[in-house]
Scaffold this motif. Structure first.
Motif, PDB file in Angstrom:
ATOM      1  N   ASP A  80       1.053  -1.068   5.615  1.00 36.75           N
ATOM      2  CA  ASP A  80      -0.162  -0.798   6.372  1.00 36.75           C
ATOM      3  C   ASP A  80      -0.008   0.437   7.258  1.00 36.75           C
ATOM      4  N   TRP A  83      -0.183   3.502   5.126  1.00 34.63           N
ATOM      5  CA  TRP A  83      -1.567   3.716   4.708  1.00 34.63           C
ATOM      6  C   TRP A  83      -2.355   4.378   5.835  1.00 34.63           C
ATOM      7  N   LEU A 109      -1.441  -1.152  -1.686  1.00 34.99           N
ATOM      8  CA  LEU A 109      -2.669  -0.809  -0.968  1.00 34.99           C
ATOM      9  C   LEU A 109      -3.393   0.322  -1.678  1.00 34.99           C
ATOM     10  N   GLU A 112      -1.968   3.994  -3.056  1.00 30.43           N
ATOM     11  CA  GLU A 112      -0.510   3.893  -3.141  1.00 30.43           C
ATOM     12  C   GLU A 112      -0.126   3.575  -4.578  1.00 30.43           C
TER      13      GLU A 112
END
Length: 165
Positions: A80, A83, A109, A112
């Motif tokens: 996360d 990201w 995600l 990715e």
């Protein structure tokens, strides 16, 4: 007479940077002697094409991070944060691709890509370690596990700024 003095002062002000720059370079005064990157620049890592991965160069910068085989809460938090850092690049984000290196099939995600180790993971790779890789697959900067995201973000912005498309 006043006009001539003003003209001479203006010429001196405009011409001063060149002799100052020459003097700084010649006598090595005021030039930083240390690296400005937050990660490790002088490493002995092979290019990404020599890693045991099925990877092809695609003319984009890469943010590569090593995830553990079982992705728990720490792994999800790391994914996360990478990201979010990628989104924080703004319009430069399309020049960077995020790769997650893992030994098992994991959900990724948006934006990715997941690469599985073809063989066993090399011994110099640790979980949560991060690398910045240039478009030709050469590792530019290596970061330890659980590195501060802002350090990687700063280095990546600097690289993208100094290497226009």
């Amino acid at each position: 007479m006043k006009a001539r003095i003003k003209l001479i002062l203006l010429i001196l002000i405009l011409a001063a940077p060149m002799p100052m720059a020459w003097a700084m370079l010649h006598w090595q005064v005021g030039i930083p002697e240390t690296d400005v990157a937050n990660g490790e620049l002088h490493h002995q890592l092979p290019p990404l094409s020599e890693w045991p991965l099925d990877w092809q160069a695609n003319d984009r910068w890469l943010l590569v991070w090593s995830a553990p085989d079982t992705c728990g809460p720490d792994c999800q938090a790391q994914a996360d944060q990478w990201w979010r850092m990628h989104r924080a690049l703004g319009r430069e984000a399309i020049r960077v691709e995020r790769l997650r290196l893992t030994g098992q099939d994991q959900d990724v995600l948006p934006g990715e890509a997941r690469l599985l180790w073809q063989e066993s993971r090399p011994d110099w790779v640790e979980d949560f370690q991060v690398w910045l890789v240039d478009p030709q697959g050469i590792v530019v900067t290596r970061y330890p596990a659980f590195v501060e995201v802002r350090d990687v973000h700063k280095d990546l912005q600097r690289l993208l700024k100094r290497n226009p498309e």
